[in-house]
Write an enzyme that holds these catalytic residues in place. Structure first.
Site: not given
Length: 299
Positions: A136, A140, A199
């Protein structure tokens, strides 16, 4: 553009053009990897090519709110699915985003004037071969009438980690941070915290660098660092593809890849800021969700 400050307008134009050029360079490099993939296990397939679609940001009043270019390759020799998206969008922030930004001490006035502008490139690659890591990257620029900043980073997500691949990727990320003592260590730690799945109590990959809210007061220096991150992406990733793409794999290797993709999907749907921002601001949902893998499993 949204404002009448010539320097701000020029900076937006300059940043958006650079993100677009980076997108073009990466798309060309990835298609080159597909051409070279004739030596790998999918040599009988035609080399993959990107499907390119213009996207539009939805605005409540129907006015032009910008858009971008969604470039997605599916079913290639090397890339099972990869998206390289560029966008330049503007308008007014949704109430939830306004509330979050209005609470920031460095952005007074957001509640009264919630205009924004943003441009950047976002990339996620899911690979054919389980030995080739998923990856990834994004960079920006975000602007409001009350302040603006840069953000981005890159992280490696192997289903089957190799220490030498991790070391190479991190060496390039460290090189991208040259010029400021301690920057790489700080952004590496930030990535470790950000790309963590609470999680599951584990990281989604082997890390990289991450940064946000970069606004030192020297716009040119902040932009130069953002460009450095973008320029170091291909040298960080392409050698890993070339090293691993022709390796053989077992059913167990493929199973490990599919389960790892499930973790990636969980993170992007539950925690990723870019996914939340894109959906909340009305950007093309297919472009926002292009990061999701083509196939995944859960244990």
């Amino acid at each position: 553009m949204l404002d009448h400050d010539p320097s701000s307008t020029a900076r937006k134009t300059r940043a958006a053009a650079w993100f677009r050029a980076l997108r073009d360079e990466i798309v060309s490099a990835f298609e080159g990897l597909e051409d070279a993939g004739a030596q790998g296990p999918f040599a009988d397939l035609a080399p993959g090519r990107f499907d390119v679609t213009e996207t539009k940001r939805a605005s409540e009043d129907g006015s032009d709110a910008g858009g971008g270019i969604m470039s997605v390759m599916r079913g290639g020799r090397v890339f099972e699915k990869v998206g390289v998206n560029w966008s330049e969008v503007h308008g007014t922030l949704a109430p939830r985003a306004v509330a979050a930004m209005a609470a920031r001490k460095d952005l007074p006035g957001m509640a009264e004037d919630p205009r924004f502008w943003a441009s950047g490139i976002s990339l996620v690659a899911h690979m054919r071969n389980p030995h080739v890591p998923a990856v990834h990257m994004n960079t920006r620029m975000f602007w409001t009438p009350h302040g603006g900043w840069f953000g981005g980073g890159a992280d490696l997500n192997p289903a089957i980690p190799y220490e030498e691949d991790t070391a190479h990727f991190h060496a390039q990320m460290e090189a991208a941070c040259e010029g400021e003592a301690g920057r790489y260590e700080r952004l590496k730690e930030w990535a470790d915290e950000y790309f963590y799945i609470p999680h599951r109590k584990r990281a989604r990959g082997v890390g990289g660098i991450f940064y946000d809210d970069l606004s030192t007061g020297d716009w040119d220096a902040d932009f130069a660092f953002t460009q450095s991150v973008g320029r170091h992406f291909l040298p960080a990733f392409v050698p890993l593809v070339e090293r691993r793409r022709a390796m053989t794999w077992s059913d167990a290797d493929k199973e490990a890849q599919l389960v790892h993709r499930g973790l990636y999907a969980e993170y992007n749907l539950v925690y990723d800021r870019g996914t939340k921002f894109g959906l909340e601001t009305g950007h093309d949902a297919n472009a926002v969700l292009m990061s999701l893998p083509p196939e995944a499993k859960w244990p």
